[in-house]
Design a protein around this motif. Structure first.
Motif, PDB file in Angstrom:
ATOM      1  N   GLY A   1      23.139  54.050  48.802  1.00 19.30           N
ATOM      2  CA  GLY A   1      24.087  55.095  48.628  1.00 19.30           C
ATOM      3  C   GLY A   1      25.145  54.237  48.759  1.00 19.30           C
ATOM      4  N   ARG A   2      25.873  53.355  48.716  1.00 20.82           N
ATOM      5  CA  ARG A   2      26.666  52.603  48.851  1.00 20.82           C
ATOM      6  C   ARG A   2      27.148  52.415  51.083  1.00 20.82           C
ATOM      7  NH1 ARG A   2      29.075  50.783  44.730  1.00 20.82           N
ATOM      8  NH2 ARG A   2      31.139  50.198  46.022  1.00 20.82           N
ATOM      9  N   ARG A   3      25.728  52.061  51.406  1.00 20.77           N
ATOM     10  CA  ARG A   3      25.669  52.117  52.770  1.00 20.77           C
ATOM     11  C   ARG A   3      24.754  51.015  53.325  1.00 20.77           C
ATOM     12  NH1 ARG A   3      22.632  57.241  56.394  1.00 20.77           N
ATOM     13  NH2 ARG A   3      21.237  56.691  54.566  1.00 20.77           N
TER      14      ARG A   3
END
Length: 391
Positions: A223-225
């Protein structure tokens, strides 16, 4: 395909030393003698020309989706990359056995065989007792090139059969003869080397670039982490360094504000990264003890792994075979059959026993089909089987 933004090769030992992108300097930095450490090189890019929209896509197969941040990809794809990230209790497992030849090496060989095509080499040569040889042979076959794999006598017969299935030529030689013979094939036949040629490991400068895509995929899959920590099996450290470089690029592009701690997981009796770190060395060569994790049991260390641990604030985690066997069994019970080496990441996480402020990823590198002795156990035939035998 979007054009590559690769500019040049840069020494990892002295970043002020740069060289043209072509030809790939497969024997480390020029002018380094055999009596001292030969540093590997990496590829540098025009990062200002790479748009952030590159990371708005789905993390699917074919490394060409990341072309601006890779060397030119002149070899055809086999559908490498895009491997699943699976939750397993308190960790995530990145299952690299889902690649075309069932290991992480497919990411490296898409890039290195592309270099062979671009330089007009008639074939590729690799010293490998397992995953690397099968992968190189497959990508060479796809690109219409010959492949020679120099295997040691202890390599699994099934893996040698795997190589021959792609039309690759297997030469089984003593371990100490592999690298010198590889250099002779490069010098006399003009084959492109896709594995190491130097006393301490330098490998192919383009190879780790393919492994960066693991970091890109993890970033999107989480999740774009960015994970708090990554635990990975380490032999020479090419994948380990590549993953780290991918995360540093995400930070450089302004997409991530942090990078993970990187943990090198290696056999206790064959851990040159651990030895080098504890001795304050950049790389070292050790005597190797016995280990079932043959794919990462190496006497030859490399600067990439040592630097990655130091730069990331991570550590090296030596593992016993029993610790890796236990992790392998747990992965299999969750539907993930990994070779012993491939389970080292999970084994390392469990042995360290630390808590992290964020997701933890264990990289699982290769199918259990690659292990020594697979398929050799005798089969018991039940002459009068009943339904009770299923209990």
């Amino acid at each position: 395909m979007t054009a590559s933004r690769a500019l040049l090769q840069r020494s990892l030992g002295d970043p002020s030393l740069t060289y043209p992108l072509w030809p790939p300097l497969t024997r480390g930095c020029p002018g380094s003698g055999d009596d001292r450490l030969v540093y590997p090189l990496e590829v540098d890019y025009d990062y200002d020309a790479v748009g952030k929209e590159l990371f708005e896509q789905e993390p699917g197969t074919d490394l060409a989706r990341w072309a601006p941040l890779l060397p030119p990809l002149d070899a055809p794809t086999l559908g490498e990359g895009g491997t699943p990230l699976l939750e397993l209790g308190d960790v995530f497992v990145k299952d690299e056995s889902r690649n075309p030849t069932w290991s992480h090496k497919d990411r490296l060989n898409r890039v290195t065989v592309s270099a062979a095509v671009a330089t007009g080499a008639p074939g590729v040569v690799v010293a490998s007792s397992g995953n690397h040889g099968a992968s190189a042979a497959a990508f060479a076959a796809r690109a219409g090139l010959h492949a020679v794999v120099l295997a040691s006598a202890g390599s699994p017969p099934a893996v040698q059969t795997f190589v021959r299935a792609y039309g690759g030529k297997v030469l089984t030689v003593p371990v100490e003869r592999r690298w010198s013979l590889l250099r002779e094939i490069v010098d006399n036949l003009g084959y492109h080397p896709v594995s190491n040629q130097t006393r301490t490991h330098t490998g192919h400068p383009f190879g780790p670039e393919g492994y960066k895509t693991i970091a890109y995929e993890l970033f999107l899959q989480l999740g774009r982490r960015v994970p708090a920590a990554v635990f990975a099996p380490v032999g020479y450290g090419e994948m380990f360094f590549g993953i780290w470089k991918g995360f540093t690029e995400l930070r450089r592009l302004g997409l991530a504000g942090e990078t993970p701690k990187m943990f090198a997981c290696e056999p206790a009796g064959a851990g040159p990264t651990s030895v080098a770190l504890h001795a304050g060395l950049d790389a070292t060569i050790i005597e190797v003890g016995e280990s079932a994790a043959y794919a990462i049991a190496t006497e030859v260390g490399g600067y990439r792994a040592v630097r990655t641990v130091r730069d990331s604030g991570g550590d090296a985690v030596p593992l016993t075979d029993d610790e890796m066997f236990a992790a392998q069994a747990d992965l299999a019970r969750a539907g993930l059959w990994q070779e012993v080496s491939g389970a080292a990441g999970l084994a390392g996480y469990r042995k360290l026993g630390r808590e992290f402020d964020g997701p933890v990823v264990c990289v699982a590198t290769s199918s259990g089909f690659k292990d020594l002795g697979v398929g050799q156990a005798p089969v018991t035939v039940l002459e009068n089987a009943t339904w009770r035998d299923a209990l």
